[in-house]
Design an enzyme around this catalytic site. Sequence first.
Site, mmCIF file in Angstrom:
data_model
loop_
_atom_site.group_PDB
_atom_site.id
_atom_site.type_symbol
_atom_site.label_atom_id
_atom_site.label_comp_id
_atom_site.label_asym_id
_atom_site.label_seq_id
_atom_site.Cartn_x
_atom_site.Cartn_y
_atom_site.Cartn_z
ATOM 1 N N SER A 54 0.812 -1.222 0.000
ATOM 2 C CA SER A 54 0.000 0.000 0.000
ATOM 3 C C SER A 54 0.844 1.270 0.000
ATOM 4 C CB SER A 54 -0.965 -0.003 1.184
ATOM 5 O OG SER A 54 -0.349 -0.540 2.324
ATOM 6 N N ASP A 167 3.443 -10.418 12.646
ATOM 7 C CA ASP A 167 2.969 -10.540 11.259
ATOM 8 C C ASP A 167 3.330 -11.878 10.637
ATOM 9 O OD1 ASP A 167 1.451 -9.603 9.170
ATOM 10 O OD2 ASP A 167 3.042 -8.409 8.264
#
Length: 351
Positions: A54, A167
Site C-alpha cells: 500500500s 505478522d
Amino acid sequence: MGNAATAKKGSEVESVKEFLAKAKEDFLKKWENPTQNNAGLEDFERKKTLGTGSFGRVMLVKHKATEQYYAMKILDKQKVVKLKQIEHTLNEKRILQAVNFPFLVRLEYAFKDNSNLYMVMEYVPGGEMFSHLRRIGRFSEPHARFYAAQIVLTFEYLHSLDLIYRDLKPENLLIDHQGYIQVTDFGFAKRVKGRTWTLCGTPEYLAPEIILSKGYNKAVDWWALGVLIYEMAAGYPPFFADQPIQIYEKIVSGKVRFPSHFSSDLKDLLRNLLQVDLTKRFGNLKNGVSDIKTHKWFATTDWIAIYQRKVEAPFIPKFRGSGDTSNFDDYEEEDIRVSITEKCAKEFGEF
C-alpha cells in the site's frame, strides 16, 4: 529420562541462556546506535519488481560495485504518513538493522532521499512459502515441523530481545537456497517490555486478545505459530471466511476443527497454541518456549542442528542463478520518482 540425558538437557538450557544474553548485548549496541545512510539509490541497478504494497514496492536490484543482488524495499514517505505508518516504518528499520539470526533476512543498507525510504536486504530467490504451499497443496508433518522449528527458534530469539513480531504468515516467509526459512517484513515488529494495544496483523492470524482490543504481549506470536502450523499441515488456515468480521467471530469462539489426517501429537500441540485462555497458552506459561520445544510433536527435532542449518531441508526451491526471479510473481513496473524538494523531513529524521 536418565541422568545423562537430564544433564545434557540442563547444559543445553544453560548454553541457550548464554547465547541469548550475548545476543541481547549485540542487539542493544545496534539498537542504541542505528546505522544511517550507508548507500544511495545511484549505487544500485534496478531489475524487477518482486512485490507491491500500500505504500511501496520491493524490487530486485544489483549493487553496481559488488554485482551482488539484493531486495530493495522502497517506501513513499508521503503515503507512509497518510496511512499513519510512520512509527511502524521507523520500528522496522531500527529493528532490522540491529537483529542477527540465521532465519531473519539481513538488512544490508538503508538510506532515504527527498521522496522515499529505502531498505536493501539480502535477496532470497526461492520465493515465498505461500506460493510453494499453494502449489503443493499442503506440507507433510515432517516438512511443516522443519519450518515450524525455525520459527520457534526465531521467536525465542526475538522475544528475548523484547521484540514482538506480529505478522507471521506464509507470505512473509521466504525459502532460501538451502531450503531454510528467511523471515521478512518487520513492518509490524515492535520492541515492547509489557503490553501493547495496536490493532495490526492479518485477519486469519490475529490472536483473540488483539481482536478483543485487550492489551496483549508476545503470546500473540505463539498463537500465530499455531495458525501457521495448521495452515502448513492442512493447506488452509484454521479460521477462514469471506469477511474479516466472520473470521474474528470464529477466532474468539475458541473452537478449532482438525482434518482427520492430523496426528494426535499435532492436534495436541495446536490445542495448546490456539488457546484463547492466555493463562494456558503454550509459550506464555512459566516454562516459556520449552513447553513448545519439548512437546511430543517436536520429539524428533534436533534444535541445535536446525539452528546450525545442518538438517537436510525437505524441499530446495528451483532457481537459476542468484538474480533469478522465477519464484516471484510479475508486477507492473513503475519508475521511481524523486521530488526536487524534501518531503516529510521531520517525520523520518531518524531513518
